[in-house]
Design a protein around this motif. Structure first.
Motif, mmCIF file in Angstrom:
data_model
loop_
_atom_site.group_PDB
_atom_site.id
_atom_site.type_symbol
_atom_site.label_atom_id
_atom_site.label_comp_id
_atom_site.label_asym_id
_atom_site.label_seq_id
_atom_site.Cartn_x
_atom_site.Cartn_y
_atom_site.Cartn_z
ATOM 1 N N PRO A 48 0.824 -1.218 0.000
ATOM 2 C CA PRO A 48 0.000 0.000 0.000
ATOM 3 C C PRO A 48 0.855 1.265 0.000
ATOM 4 N N SER B 218 -0.369 4.129 6.751
ATOM 5 C CA SER B 218 -0.512 3.320 5.539
ATOM 6 C C SER B 218 -1.940 3.407 5.018
ATOM 7 N N ARG C 52 -4.900 1.673 2.184
ATOM 8 C CA ARG C 52 -5.267 0.365 1.636
ATOM 9 C C ARG C 52 -4.938 0.246 0.149
#
Length: 466
Positions: free
Chosen positions: A224, A250, A252
């Protein structure tokens, strides 16, 4: 048979090239010569040559090779002219004393005087190579500059460098030694390394002014995309106590395109990230996120300081503002909407926050009035086809700076959109060697002089005002 001769068409031919020259005829420098499909007209030999496909000849004559040769010839000519002229002025009799005299006599209005003064200063900038000192000289000789970004006071330069083995590493250059006659700076490097593309960088004021660096990294395949906060103190041996460690967010999806740090009191200690069809506003203190769905990838972002707005530039050409007081579930959070004909690569809000400047992948640079949502000025000459190129606006000096995909750095007058100077790259033109620049009124800190910094390959150059 790559030099097959073809009879030239008559001047009166009803050909579209009489109105708009094609690529080959325009690069040849003659709009009166008709374009023949599959052929190239050489203005020196005054004849047509057949264009060959690149796969069936060891030295093919292609439009790309012709264009590259002509661009390199033009670049070398410009460099030679700049070296010959030394301390050149824009035109004969164009100097500071005559400008001041004309202004006092009332021959120049304020706008014209400002533009001519900037033109004089910009035209006198001379290129000088900067000596970079580092604890790892071998890295300086091999690592290539990819991106540079000056902090608020212009006494530090954050760098992203491409490493030979692949990937990127980061560094901070201290600019306080940037003084004539010897331009010498020190580079503080760090072991932080990434094999992902750095799409955007912003200085972040978390603990104090420019205490951190905000990085937006593109994802790869299943990995990701992410945004990370690095303390600037990681790059120096002695650093202020209490700097918070880096925060990693982070996402997706791999498509992380842009980021921006907020200095707005209504979004304190927050940063935004532009993703594929989504904008996220994240609080560093609480971790709380606001999500705003969009119809396109968000390639450029900037927070307003006085108004509670976040401006976004999209791949679709749309520019819109998010009202930070609205919740993500609510409607009507789009406060402003502007439209370009191509993907928007950079947005810059002017100090009074009544105007916004934007550039796109068609090479268009526009100044928008946010009150009337109309374009009030356009800056001609910028070259872009598909690259994600930044735009630099400096109201204190009254100039706009942009590096084109043709590797030329162009400087315009902010107030009347006149092109003041075009600076060729010190290295041959290449898509892999587009210079990264930083302009400041105070290079090296509060007592510094105004000028332009240019990073390309392993070199750093300074164009300081006379």
């Amino acid at each position: 048979r790559n030099n097959t001769r073809v009879q030239q068409s008559p001047q009166g031919s009803s050909h579209s090239d009489d109105e708009a020259p094609s690529t080959s005829s325009s690069t040849a420098g003659s709009s009166s010569v008709p374009d023949l499909p599959g052929y190239y007209f050489d203005p020196e030999k005054k004849r047509y040559f057949r264009l060959l496909p690149g796969h069936n000849n060891c030295n093919p004559l292609t439009k790309e090779s012709i264009r590259q040769k002509e661009m390199e010839s033009k670049r070398l000519q410009l460099l030679e002219e700049e070296d010959k002229q030394g301390k050149k002025t824009a035109r004969l009799g164009f100097n500071a004393s005559s400008l001041l005299q004309k202004s006092k006599l009332g021959f120049l209005n304020v706008t014209s005087y400002c533009r001519l003064a900037h033109e004089l200063r910009v035209s006198c900038m001379q290129r000088k190579k900067v000596q970079i000192q580092s604890s790892d000289p071998s890295a300086l000789a091999s690592d290539r500059f990819n991106l540079i970004l000056a902090d608020t006071n212009s006494d530090r330069l954050f760098t992203v460098n491409d490493v030979k083995v692949g990937g990127s590493k980061y560094g901070i250059i201290n600019l306080r030694g940037l003084k004539t006659p010897t331009l010498r700076v020190h580079m503080h490097e760090n072991l932080y390394f990434t094999n992902r593309k750095v799409n955007a960088v912003s200085w972040a004021s978390l603990n104090h002014l420019d205490s951190h660096i905000l990085l937006c990294l593109m994802g790869i395949a299943e990995t990701p995309g992410c945004a990370t906060l690095l303390p600037a103190s990681l790059f120096v041996s002695s650093h202020p106590a209490g700097d918070r460690p880096g925060m990693l967010c982070s996402f997706r999806i791999p498509g992380a395109w842009s980021c921006a740090w907020s200095l707005n009191i209504q979004a304190n200690n927050c940063f935004s990230t532009g993703l594929s069809r989504r904008v996220l506003v994240t609080s560093v203190v609480t971790g709380h996120r606001q999500s705003f769905g969009t119809s396109s990838d968000v390639l450029a972002q900037q927070f307003a300081v006085m108004a509670p707005l976040l401006f976004n530039g999209c791949r679709s050409g749309e520019i819109f503002a998010i009202d930070l007081r609205c919740r993500n579930q609510g409607k009507g959070w789009k406060a402003t909407r502007l439209l370009h004909d191509s993907a928007v690569t950079s947005v810059q809000i002017l100090q009074e926050e009544q105007c916004l400047m934007a550039s796109d992948m068609a090479g268009t640079i526009k100044l928008w009035d946010l009150r009337t949502t109309k374009c009030i000025r356009q800056y001609e000459g910028h070259v872009n086809e598909y690259a994600h190129l930044p735009l630099h606006v400096h109201e204190e000096e009254g100039i706009v700076v942009a590096v084109g995909q043709d590797c030329y750095t162009r400087i315009w007058s902010l107030h009347d959109a006149q092109l003041l100077r075009t600076i060729p790259s010190p290295h041959p033109t290449s898509k892999a060697d587009i210079p990264s620049v930083a302009f400041s009124s105070r290079l090296g800190g509060f007592r510094g002089a105004p000028g332009l910094l240019m990073a390309i390959r392993q070199d750093l150059y300074c164009f300081s005002y006379s």
